[in-house]
Design an enzyme around this catalytic site. Sequence first.
Site, mmCIF file in Angstrom:
data_model
loop_
_atom_site.group_PDB
_atom_site.id
_atom_site.type_symbol
_atom_site.label_atom_id
_atom_site.label_comp_id
_atom_site.label_asym_id
_atom_site.label_seq_id
_atom_site.Cartn_x
_atom_site.Cartn_y
_atom_site.Cartn_z
ATOM 1 N N CYS A 6 8.756 21.479 -17.170
ATOM 2 C CA CYS A 6 9.272 21.942 -18.017
ATOM 3 C C CYS A 6 9.095 21.831 -19.547
ATOM 4 O O CYS A 6 8.757 22.619 -20.431
ATOM 5 C CB CYS A 6 10.812 22.159 -17.980
ATOM 6 N N HIS A 56 16.497 19.765 -19.094
ATOM 7 C CA HIS A 56 15.422 21.015 -19.045
ATOM 8 C C HIS A 56 15.329 21.609 -20.240
ATOM 9 O O HIS A 56 15.783 21.501 -21.138
ATOM 10 C CB HIS A 56 16.000 22.092 -18.108
ATOM 11 N N ASP A 67 12.271 30.889 -21.966
ATOM 12 C CA ASP A 67 12.031 29.857 -21.180
ATOM 13 C C ASP A 67 10.539 30.023 -20.195
ATOM 14 O O ASP A 67 10.866 30.974 -19.424
ATOM 15 C CB ASP A 67 13.137 29.543 -20.348
ATOM 16 N N ASN A 127 26.763 26.077 -18.569
ATOM 17 C CA ASN A 127 28.150 26.363 -18.126
ATOM 18 C C ASN A 127 28.757 26.145 -16.833
ATOM 19 O O ASN A 127 29.911 26.106 -16.518
ATOM 20 C CB ASN A 127 28.774 27.674 -18.795
ATOM 21 N N ASP A 180 30.234 24.460 -13.206
ATOM 22 C CA ASP A 180 31.102 23.500 -12.792
ATOM 23 C C ASP A 180 30.651 22.637 -11.713
ATOM 24 O O ASP A 180 29.780 23.187 -10.982
ATOM 25 C CB ASP A 180 32.233 24.094 -12.064
#
Length: 681
Positions: free
Chosen positions: A273, A331, A354, A394, A396
Amino acid sequence: MEDLTIQHVNLEKSENLERHRTDGFSSSKALVVRRGTPFRVSVQLQGRPFNPKTDSLRIKVMLGHLYVIMPVTFSKKVSSSHWKASMDPEGLNLQNPSIFISSPASASVGCYRFQLSVFTQDSQKTAFGKFILLCNPWCSEDTVYIPFEDQREEYVQNDSGLLFMGTAMNLVARPWSFDQYEPCVLETCLNLLQVSPHHQKNRRIDYLNRNNPVYISRVVSAMINSEDDRGVLKGNWSGDFKQGINPAKWTGSGDILRQWAQSGYSPVKYGQCWVFAAVMCTVMRVLGIPCRVVTNFNSAHDTNANLVIEEYYSETGQKLNHSKDSIWNFHVWVECWMTRRDLGLGMDGWQVLDPTPQERSGGVFCCGPAPVKAIKDRRIDMFYDIPFVYAEVNADVHTIVVSKGGVLSYSKDTERVGSLICTKAVGFSIHQNITGDYKYIKSPTSTLTSRSSTVSEDSTLKRASSSKGVLVFLNLDKAPVAGEAIRFTVKVINKHSIAKMIKVHMNAQAKEYNHSPSDTFWETQGVIQLAPKEAKVIQQQILPAQYEDVVGDDLINLAVVLEDTASQDRVLASEEFNITSPQLIIQIADEDSIVPNKEHTAKVIFTNPFSHPVSGVLTVAGAGLIQGKIHFRMLQLRPGGRVQQNITFVPSMVGTKMLQANLSLTNSTIRGFKMVSVNRA
């Protein structure tokens, strides 16, 4: 009388490069200018002088088969909305006139040809030339205009930077040379647009669309990886790099782009990356689009788009590979600055792109441009790829302890993913925290604290296991450093009004940033007695000899599981962390007197912090300071031993440059860098 002919067209290279802030590209054979700003060419005429009443000049500008024809007028007015060519009537030299060519601020990026023709009553004479046209962040009408000079210097002109890796609690700043002014890099970045499937499919449409940074950035994002095209880099996360170069060995974009071009546009092996992102940053800066490299710590890859990442542990604290979803410790992507006229008000500014091939967008492995503002507000109705990036910052995390197929405990963490998002600060070799640009932050301290199974009133760590009355905290005493013991504290609290006997299992596994951990390399277990309402603190350490041969450049997953012997309830706390490598120290004598074209000396110093002897190869490089790379073999150095290597360098241009050194050992790389200010002589 001898008729009028064109003897020579002078592109006034040095003047135009300075005016267009492209003087870093002085080694290019072509003139490099920016759209929306006029550039001057002077024409040496032969024969009789130019007669404005009977003679005329005309310029034809061509991009592929697209062209525009402009009469050369006598006017001082400059246009940033259409192509125009003019001569200043004041001080006009009729034998050697100067012509100002203005391109619109929305002109397409590319390599242009032009014809300059002089028409007399009975003849036409023509001369030819070419120039490269880039975007212009200094022009307020350009869609990539960024209004602060220090940001233009950092995000367009700076040819070196820092990529942030490691973990949020222990950042590693890796030096990177963007190399945009190095030989052949400009031409290779322009050829990237020519090699792209968009250009090969319909050249006319591609040239027309190259006026738009949204279009350009999507083309570049797809072309940095090689999944769908003849892109620059082949990704490899297998750990087997025998067919190419380990991504950790790259130190700059220039070697990668040159190798790609010299191979006839075959993918360079290999990238991960941060390599994909850093090479894209080079291409965008070359094209004149402001760009910066961004790191997201604890980056979620949510394969089923439910914004939940599940992680599984054994009853003794070993992390298991049971889920298709994953969290990368970090990342890396890029942000580019542009106006989003396609999205309406409020979405201008930084856009996520990206180039790492993870998910398809419009059928192709690319991502973005996704407005950072839209990610923060979860505007998933907008282009491009906002849901995917939103999940990366974001999701969980659900942590599940299992045994023989059964669930022993379950907890939820809403803060871990996207705990820190950062980029290099403008003008300084430190990180800038930009987490608040991507998400609404609940508390300023939650991003960097060690995680545990505790639940406080203001915490979002709602763990079911904690309600059973036994809590566990896992905290590193300090950020671990190579050659030193990893010291950590486990705090156990009994909230019950009865005594408890607790089994304690501790487990450490090495892991790569993007993989599940490998086998356990360190573990311990024991039993503790807790009186009602009692808290106990356990001090532990992992010695260098226990981790040095296992970890290298990897990270460590450390977990503790408490087992209530009476109820068999479990509670888990874990932490993933990196070990800070030693730094190479670079010293330069007379730092304030460094000037171009004069030899200077630097010292590279390394002290072996490990508990065993090391040997390796030292490589020193520096765009604008050293041509190519210099290699030195370092013989075996005993623990605590110190070695010094003198380096000579000759700066080729004024500005702030990066001198970087890398020492490759058996299973790790030691790095160091020094920013060098090259002053005018």
